[in-house]
Design a protein around this motif. Structure first.
Motif, PDB file in Angstrom:
ATOM      1  N   LEU A   1       0.822  -1.207   0.000  1.00  0.00           N
ATOM      2  CA  LEU A   1       0.000   0.000   0.000  1.00  0.00           C
ATOM      3  C   LEU A   1       0.856   1.257   0.000  1.00  0.00           C
ATOM      4  CD1 LEU A   1      -2.918  -0.842   2.478  1.00  0.00           C
ATOM      5  CD2 LEU A   1      -3.049  -0.635   0.002  1.00  0.00           C
ATOM      6  N   GLU A   2       1.915   1.237   0.799  1.00  0.00           N
ATOM      7  CA  GLU A   2       2.827   2.390   0.850  1.00  0.00           C
ATOM      8  C   GLU A   2       3.501   2.594  -0.499  1.00  0.00           C
ATOM      9  OE1 GLU A   2       6.741   3.921   3.364  1.00  0.00           O
ATOM     10  OE2 GLU A   2       5.788   2.009   3.860  1.00  0.00           O
TER      11      GLU A   2
ATOM     12  N   TYR B   1       2.265   1.708  -3.368  1.00  0.00           N
ATOM     13  CA  TYR B   1       1.230   2.179  -4.292  1.00  0.00           C
ATOM     14  C   TYR B   1       0.983   3.674  -4.130  1.00  0.00           C
ATOM     15  CZ  TYR B   1      -3.410   2.972  -6.235  1.00  0.00           C
ATOM     16  OH  TYR B   1      -4.466   3.480  -6.934  1.00  0.00           O
ATOM     17  N   SER B   2       0.920   4.146  -2.872  1.00  0.00           N
ATOM     18  CA  SER B   2       0.613   5.559  -2.624  1.00  0.00           C
ATOM     19  C   SER B   2       1.767   6.473  -3.017  1.00  0.00           C
ATOM     20  CB  SER B   2       0.262   5.776  -1.145  1.00  0.00           C
ATOM     21  OG  SER B   2       1.358   5.414  -0.321  1.00  0.00           O
ATOM     22  N   ASN B   3       2.995   5.942  -3.060  1.00  0.00           N
ATOM     23  CA  ASN B   3       4.169   6.776  -3.351  1.00  0.00           C
ATOM     24  C   ASN B   3       4.758   6.520  -4.739  1.00  0.00           C
ATOM     25  OD1 ASN B   3       4.176   8.002  -0.773  1.00  0.00           O
ATOM     26  ND2 ASN B   3       5.191   6.219   0.098  1.00  0.00           N
TER      27      ASN B   3
END
Length: 293
Positions: free
Chosen positions: A27-28, A30-32
């Protein structure tokens, strides 16, 4: 049996924590994630390495497409910028010919008005191309508001005369911290609209203070007005409203650019209007950005 069950539960809990950590990292990631990412990602197994390879391949393709689009966009900007500068030469020549040619006064006025419109539309194209990079051409300095407004009004003198509109302009006593060129552009769009939809009427320019002491520059006309349901959308790109559709005079670009410029100047714009009575446009300057002299 109980020991085996206990060990199995421990293994399940450990595996759950490992998977949860991996999911959190995913998730991290994906967000960055970015097309221009340079971060080196450490993988723990062949499958993760394969996923990273796929991601890197997609990033490279996305970056290549992004660079191609940017190159084409920059080429278009350069072409239209050159076109606008080139078209201004025959426009200026035509204007000089009109000044030096014996033509019936009423016809000459109409022709000069149309030449002026062509020049305005050409300038609008140029500002449209520049608007996203206006910070590169943005210099804040203190200016007397009266001087900027009068310079803009003078540009429209031919239109005022031809449409038999009268101008009532109060003395403006404010000095504002602004960019002269971009504020001038903002005023041109508003005054141009006032003239476009006012015939043999009055355009009044004055200043007032709002309830918290901010200076408000007002451009008010006695034109055809704007329908109430159109007002919330007049600053949208391409929106022309009923007036634009009926009179076929609007592009829906001028007010859109005006709003963007006003935001960049830390000003706000409000519009009130009544059909067949006129329109009032207020440019509100921030309170800490003015000086009365």
């Amino acid at each position: 049996m109980e020991i085996e069950l206990f060990v199995a539960l421990i293994i399940i809990c450990i595996d759950y924590r490992i998977q949860k950590m991996k999911y959190s990292k995913l998730l991290e990631r994906y967000s960055n994630i970015s097309v221009y990412e340079t971060q080196v990602i450490t993988t723990s197994n062949c499958m993760e390495e394969g996923y990273e390879w796929i991601i890197k391949s997609l990033q490279e393709k996305a970056k290549e497409s992004s660079d191609q689009i940017e190159t084409r966009h920059q080429g278009q900007i350069e072409y239209f910028t050159m076109w606008v500068h080139q078209i201004k030469t025959p426009i200026s020549a035509l204007s000089l010919l009109l000044d030096n040619t014996e033509i019936e006064s009423s016809s000459k006025g109409s022709m000069k008005q149309e030449v002026f419109k062509i020049e305005q539309y050409a300038g609008l194209v140029l500002e449209y191309l520049r608007i996203d990079n206006m910070s590169n051409d943005f210099i804040l300095s203190p200016y007397e508001l009266d001087g900027i407004v009068r310079k803009v009004v003078k540009k429209f003198s031919t239109i005022f005369i031809h449409k038999k509109n009268s101008l009532v302009m109060d003395e403006l006593k404010c000095k504002v911290q602004t960019d002269e060129r971009w504020l001038g552009f903002l005023l041109e769009q508003i005054i141009s609209n006032a003239l476009k939809y006012t015939n043999q009427g009055t355009i009044r320019i004055y200043e007032e203070k709002d309830y918290i002491g901010r200076v408000v520059l007002v451009i008010e006309d006695t034109g055809i007005g704007i329908k109430e349901e159109d007002i919330p959308r007049i600053f949208e790109r391409g929106y022309t409203g009923l007036n634009g559709r009926m009179h076929q005079k609007a592009t829906g670009i001028g007010l859109y650019l005006s709003k963007k410029v006003a935001d960049r100047l830390s000003c706000s714009i409000s519009v009130t209007s009544k059909v067949r009575e006129g329109t009032k446009v207020s440019i509100i300057f921030p309170k800490d950005n003015l000086e009365i002299f």
